[in-house]
Enzyme design. Structure first.
Site, PDB file in Angstrom:
ATOM      1  N   THR A   1       8.725 -21.032  11.767  1.00  0.00           N
ATOM      2  CA  THR A   1       8.060 -20.243  12.634  1.00  0.00           C
ATOM      3  C   THR A   1       7.225 -20.954  13.697  1.00  0.00           C
ATOM      4  O   THR A   1       6.765 -22.121  13.708  1.00  0.00           O
ATOM      5  CB  THR A   1       6.720 -19.653  11.476  1.00  0.00           C
TER       6      THR A   1
ATOM      7  N   GLY B   1       8.404 -17.954   7.101  1.00  0.00           N
ATOM      8  CA  GLY B   1       7.022 -18.058   7.119  1.00  0.00           C
ATOM      9  C   GLY B   1       6.562 -17.960   5.944  1.00  0.00           C
ATOM     10  O   GLY B   1       7.096 -17.741   5.065  1.00  0.00           O
ATOM     11  N   ASP B   2       5.065 -17.838   5.715  1.00  0.00           N
ATOM     12  CA  ASP B   2       4.456 -17.613   4.559  1.00  0.00           C
ATOM     13  C   ASP B   2       4.862 -16.432   3.747  1.00  0.00           C
ATOM     14  O   ASP B   2       4.990 -16.385   2.562  1.00  0.00           O
ATOM     15  CB  ASP B   2       2.898 -17.983   4.536  1.00  0.00           C
ATOM     16  N   GLY B   3       4.982 -15.418   4.494  1.00  0.00           N
ATOM     17  CA  GLY B   3       5.600 -14.121   3.806  1.00  0.00           C
ATOM     18  C   GLY B   3       6.963 -14.341   3.151  1.00  0.00           C
ATOM     19  O   GLY B   3       7.119 -13.997   1.883  1.00  0.00           O
TER      20      GLY B   3
ATOM     21  N   ASP C   1       4.628 -20.356  15.104  1.00  0.00           N
ATOM     22  CA  ASP C   1       2.979 -20.271  14.862  1.00  0.00           C
ATOM     23  C   ASP C   1       2.194 -21.502  14.528  1.00  0.00           C
ATOM     24  O   ASP C   1       1.229 -21.723  14.633  1.00  0.00           O
ATOM     25  CB  ASP C   1       2.590 -19.264  13.967  1.00  0.00           C
TER      26      ASP C   1
ATOM     27  N   ASP D   1       1.672 -21.878  11.268  1.00  0.00           N
ATOM     28  CA  ASP D   1       0.464 -21.450  10.746  1.00  0.00           C
ATOM     29  C   ASP D   1       0.657 -21.605   9.036  1.00  0.00           C
ATOM     30  O   ASP D   1       0.048 -20.825   8.325  1.00  0.00           O
ATOM     31  CB  ASP D   1       0.143 -20.029  10.856  1.00  0.00           C
TER      32      ASP D   1
ATOM     33  N   GLY E   1       9.929 -13.827  11.301  1.00  0.00           N
ATOM     34  CA  GLY E   1      10.275 -13.911  12.600  1.00  0.00           C
ATOM     35  C   GLY E   1      11.141 -15.368  12.988  1.00  0.00           C
ATOM     36  O   GLY E   1      10.997 -16.216  12.244  1.00  0.00           O
TER      37      GLY E   1
ATOM     38  N   ALA F   1      -6.070 -25.409  31.379  1.00  0.00           N
ATOM     39  CA  ALA F   1      -6.719 -24.301  31.101  1.00  0.00           C
ATOM     40  C   ALA F   1      -8.357 -24.459  31.294  1.00  0.00           C
ATOM     41  O   ALA F   1      -8.805 -25.203  30.649  1.00  0.00           O
ATOM     42  CB  ALA F   1      -6.458 -23.213  30.145  1.00  0.00           C
TER      43      ALA F   1
ATOM     44  N   ARG G   1      22.137 -25.750   9.414  1.00  0.00           N
ATOM     45  CA  ARG G   1      23.373 -26.939   9.549  1.00  0.00           C
ATOM     46  C   ARG G   1      23.156 -28.031   8.728  1.00  0.00           C
ATOM     47  O   ARG G   1      23.897 -28.471   7.836  1.00  0.00           O
ATOM     48  CB  ARG G   1      23.110 -27.394  10.994  1.00  0.00           C
TER      49      ARG G   1
ATOM     50  N   ARG H   1       9.910 -17.127  21.698  1.00  0.00           N
ATOM     51  CA  ARG H   1      10.642 -17.311  20.432  1.00  0.00           C
ATOM     52  C   ARG H   1      12.007 -17.761  20.579  1.00  0.00           C
ATOM     53  O   ARG H   1      12.668 -18.178  19.611  1.00  0.00           O
ATOM     54  CB  ARG H   1      10.459 -16.185  19.615  1.00  0.00           C
TER      55      ARG H   1
ATOM     56  N   LYS I   1     -13.380 -25.708  42.575  1.00  0.00           N
ATOM     57  CA  LYS I   1     -11.742 -25.241  42.115  1.00  0.00           C
ATOM     58  C   LYS I   1     -11.935 -23.934  42.361  1.00  0.00           C
ATOM     59  O   LYS I   1     -12.887 -23.009  42.479  1.00  0.00           O
ATOM     60  CB  LYS I   1     -11.603 -25.505  40.694  1.00  0.00           C
TER      61      LYS I   1
ATOM     62  N   ARG J   1      -0.767 -14.829  15.920  1.00  0.00           N
ATOM     63  CA  ARG J   1      -1.873 -13.565  15.544  1.00  0.00           C
ATOM     64  C   ARG J   1      -2.920 -14.218  15.073  1.00  0.00           C
ATOM     65  O   ARG J   1      -3.973 -13.773  14.943  1.00  0.00           O
ATOM     66  CB  ARG J   1      -0.774 -12.601  14.626  1.00  0.00           C
TER      67      ARG J   1
ATOM     68  N   VAL K   1      21.194 -27.855   5.866  1.00  0.00           N
ATOM     69  CA  VAL K   1      21.316 -27.449   4.323  1.00  0.00           C
ATOM     70  C   VAL K   1      22.877 -27.193   4.211  1.00  0.00           C
ATOM     71  O   VAL K   1      23.316 -27.818   3.064  1.00  0.00           O
ATOM     72  CB  VAL K   1      20.750 -25.969   4.278  1.00  0.00           C
TER      73      VAL K   1
ATOM     74  N   ARG L   1      12.960  -8.453   8.252  1.00  0.00           N
ATOM     75  CA  ARG L   1      11.874  -8.330   7.127  1.00  0.00           C
ATOM     76  C   ARG L   1      12.398  -6.988   6.344  1.00  0.00           C
ATOM     77  O   ARG L   1      12.934  -6.095   6.760  1.00  0.00           O
ATOM     78  CB  ARG L   1      10.646  -7.801   8.110  1.00  0.00           C
TER      79      ARG L   1
HETATM   80  P1  ADP Z   1       7.130 -14.697   7.566  1.00  0.00           P
HETATM   81  O1  ADP Z   1       8.131 -15.037   6.581  1.00  0.00           O
HETATM   82  O2  ADP Z   1       7.472 -15.081   9.155  1.00  0.00           O
HETATM   83  O3  ADP Z   1       5.364 -14.774   7.319  1.00  0.00           O
HETATM   84  P2  ADP Z   1       6.974 -11.793   6.806  1.00  0.00           P
HETATM   85  O4  ADP Z   1       5.603 -11.943   6.163  1.00  0.00           O
HETATM   86  O5  ADP Z   1       7.372 -10.608   7.689  1.00  0.00           O
HETATM   87  O6  ADP Z   1       7.464 -12.975   7.666  1.00  0.00           O
HETATM   88  O7  ADP Z   1       7.952 -11.870   5.724  1.00  0.00           O
HETATM   89  C1  ADP Z   1       9.233 -12.064   5.817  1.00  0.00           C
HETATM   90  C2  ADP Z   1       9.929 -11.196   4.390  1.00  0.00           C
HETATM   91  O8  ADP Z   1       9.541 -11.882   3.293  1.00  0.00           O
HETATM   92  C3  ADP Z   1       9.384  -9.853   4.155  1.00  0.00           C
HETATM   93  O9  ADP Z   1       9.950  -8.751   4.772  1.00  0.00           O
HETATM   94  C4  ADP Z   1       9.474  -9.379   2.769  1.00  0.00           C
HETATM   95  O10 ADP Z   1      11.033  -9.421   2.488  1.00  0.00           O
HETATM   96  C5  ADP Z   1       9.459 -11.005   2.051  1.00  0.00           C
HETATM   97  N1  ADP Z   1       7.835 -10.829   1.753  1.00  0.00           N
HETATM   98  C6  ADP Z   1       6.876 -11.067   2.324  1.00  0.00           C
HETATM   99  N2  ADP Z   1       5.891 -11.028   1.407  1.00  0.00           N
HETATM  100  C7  ADP Z   1       6.121 -10.895   0.233  1.00  0.00           C
HETATM  101  C8  ADP Z   1       5.777 -10.864  -0.897  1.00  0.00           C
HETATM  102  N3  ADP Z   1       4.509 -10.774  -1.343  1.00  0.00           N
HETATM  103  N4  ADP Z   1       6.606 -10.586  -2.248  1.00  0.00           N
HETATM  104  C9  ADP Z   1       7.872 -10.552  -2.028  1.00  0.00           C
HETATM  105  N5  ADP Z   1       8.525 -10.626  -0.774  1.00  0.00           N
HETATM  106  C10 ADP Z   1       7.768 -10.733   0.234  1.00  0.00           C
HETATM  107  O1  F6P Z   2       5.165 -15.317  13.501  1.00  0.00           O
HETATM  108  C1  F6P Z   2       5.801 -15.475  14.633  1.00  0.00           C
HETATM  109  C2  F6P Z   2       5.469 -14.410  15.661  1.00  0.00           C
HETATM  110  O2  F6P Z   2       6.046 -14.659  16.828  1.00  0.00           O
HETATM  111  C3  F6P Z   2       3.825 -14.410  15.863  1.00  0.00           C
HETATM  112  O3  F6P Z   2       3.435 -15.208  16.811  1.00  0.00           O
HETATM  113  C4  F6P Z   2       3.816 -12.989  16.494  1.00  0.00           C
HETATM  114  O4  F6P Z   2       2.477 -12.375  16.406  1.00  0.00           O
HETATM  115  C5  F6P Z   2       4.960 -12.231  15.665  1.00  0.00           C
HETATM  116  O5  F6P Z   2       5.891 -13.089  15.263  1.00  0.00           O
HETATM  117  C6  F6P Z   2       5.633 -11.146  16.442  1.00  0.00           C
HETATM  118  O6  F6P Z   2       6.485 -10.640  15.619  1.00  0.00           O
HETATM  119  P1  F6P Z   2       7.607  -9.374  16.008  1.00  0.00           P
HETATM  120  O7  F6P Z   2       8.902 -10.328  16.671  1.00  0.00           O
HETATM  121  O8  F6P Z   2       7.929  -8.571  14.825  1.00  0.00           O
HETATM  122  O9  F6P Z   2       7.066  -8.736  17.088  1.00  0.00           O
END
Ligand code: ADP
Ligand code: F6P
Length: 322
Positions: free
Chosen positions: A127, A104-106, A129, A131, A13, A188, A23, A255, A216, A173, A25, A74
């Site tokens: 990201t 992010g972590d993916g 989030d 997170d 995302g 809130a 920039r 975003r 309130k 999420r 980098v 993705r």
């Molecule tokens: P984010 O980086 O925001 O957490 P995603 O989880 O969608 O987003 O991961 C982004 C991309 O990173 C994925 O579409 C995929 O190409 C790559 N990726 C995610 N998980 C893995 C994994 N376990 N091994 C290799 N590539 C991954």
């Molecule tokens: O990880 C960032 C984020 O905006 C989350 O807060 C949300 O759950 C998700 O991405 C939404 O993803 P998409 O843009 O694929 O709907």
């Protein structure tokens, strides 16, 4: 000796401040005498050869822009070993020995896989989030929260005029950091996050009743995306308390937009450190912020760290939002 070649991509995302990181980098790499390549649309760009050499002017006037000039995606293909080998081969054919992955972590799991396939990768947390367990801060978090509070302040105006309750879903999420901080900043009456179990009667209804008793007549409830169910919750509150209630899902507005000062500066620092690490011949690292300092961790170590939710802040929110 031939010049070192590195690349930069944004993945997953998008987040405001990614451009500032790109920039940093590009310019840090050029300052070290490296050749720097921009990869378009995340890991897909490495698979398709959608890669372009960048110069100092390629990243002019982008620091204040939301989104990412490199686009993001993705990639399912990259999740396969074949895809990772193909991406590594494309890098090697171009002489690219290192890649900065902003995401992010993916995306970091992808960076580890690409390092294992022979191309040093450094992750930079981008990201909204917040997170990423190893880092106190992720690029985009501040901008997203500031966008959210601007929207919620407007929602409060109309909720107040009508003596209504407004339930607002913010992004996150698995992580309630946006909800928590935005909830505090918007006063809130209740904040619901995925990290803390909740009971609708105790954590929402009773809080509204208690607040109502003190005079309130309008209420804002902030709910993280990971908790969800805001439309049904609005119906329930209306039925149960007879207070007109509306639900708003803020969604992707969070975003976008021009990054705040904080996101621009943190992104610049993190992008700069990522290039330093590649220059030192390191790979499989994630850049992070720890107590205001830029640090780095092994990617596996970073991905295995448990994420800590700020329970103290959550308690403060419950005490003062009444
Ligand atoms: P984010 O980086 O925001 O957490 P995603 O989880 O969608 O987003 O991961 C982004 C991309 O990173 C994925 O579409 C995929 O190409 C790559 N990726 C995610 N998980 C893995 C994994 N376990 N091994 C290799 N590539 C991954
Ligand atoms: O990880 C960032 C984020 O905006 C989350 O807060 C949300 O759950 C998700 O991405 C939404 O993803 P998409 O843009 O694929 O709907």
């Amino acid at each position: 000796m031939s010049k070192k070649k590195i690349a930069v991509l944004t993945s997953g995302g998008d987040a405001p401040g990614m451009n500032a990181a790109v920039r940093a980098v590009v310019r840090s790499a050029i300052s070290k005498g490296m050749d720097i390549y921009g990869v378009y649309r995340g890991y897909n760009g490495l698979l398709n050869g959608d890669v372009e050499q960048m110069n100092l002017r390629s990243v002019s006037d982008i620091i204040g822009n939301g989104g990412t000039m490199l686009y993001t995606a993705r990639s399912e293909e990259f999740k396969t070993l074949e895809g990772q080998k193909k991406a590594a081969k494309h890098c090697q054919d171009l002489g690219i020995s290192g890649v900065v992955v902003i995401g992010g972590d993916g995306s970091f799991a992808g960076a580890r896989a690409l390092t294992n396939a022979g191309v040093n990768c450094i992750g930079v947390p981008g990201t909204i989030d917040n997170d990423i367990a190893c880092s106190d801060y992720t690029i985009g978090f501040d901008t997203a929260m500031n966008t959210a509070i601007q929207m919620i302040d407007k929602i409060r105006d109309t909720a107040q005029s009508h003596d209504r309750c407004s339930i607002v879903e913010v992004m996150g999420r698995r992580c309630g950091d946006i909800a928590l901080q935005v909830g505090i900043a918007c006063g809130a009456t209740a904040i619901l996050v995925p990290e803390e179990k909740y009971n609708i009667e105790i954590d929402v209804i009773e809080r509204i009743i208690d607040t109502q008793k003190t005079g309130k007549q309008h209420f804002i409830i902030i709910v993280a995306e990971g908790v969800g169910g805001v439309v049904d919750m609005a119906k329930y509150i209306e039925q149960r308390l007879g207070i007109e209630t509306r639900a708003t899902i803020l969604g992707h507005v969070q975003r976008g937009g021009s990054p705040t000062l904080r996101d621009r500066v943190v992104a610049s620092m993190m992008g700069h450190r990522a290039v330093d690490l590649l220059d030192e011949g390191k790979g499989n690292r994630v850049v992070a912020m720890n107590k205001g300092k830029i640090v780095d961790y092994d990617i596996t170590e970073a991905l295995e760290m448990p994420r800590k939710f700020n329970k103290d802040l959550y308690k403060i929110a419950r005490t003062i939002s009444i």
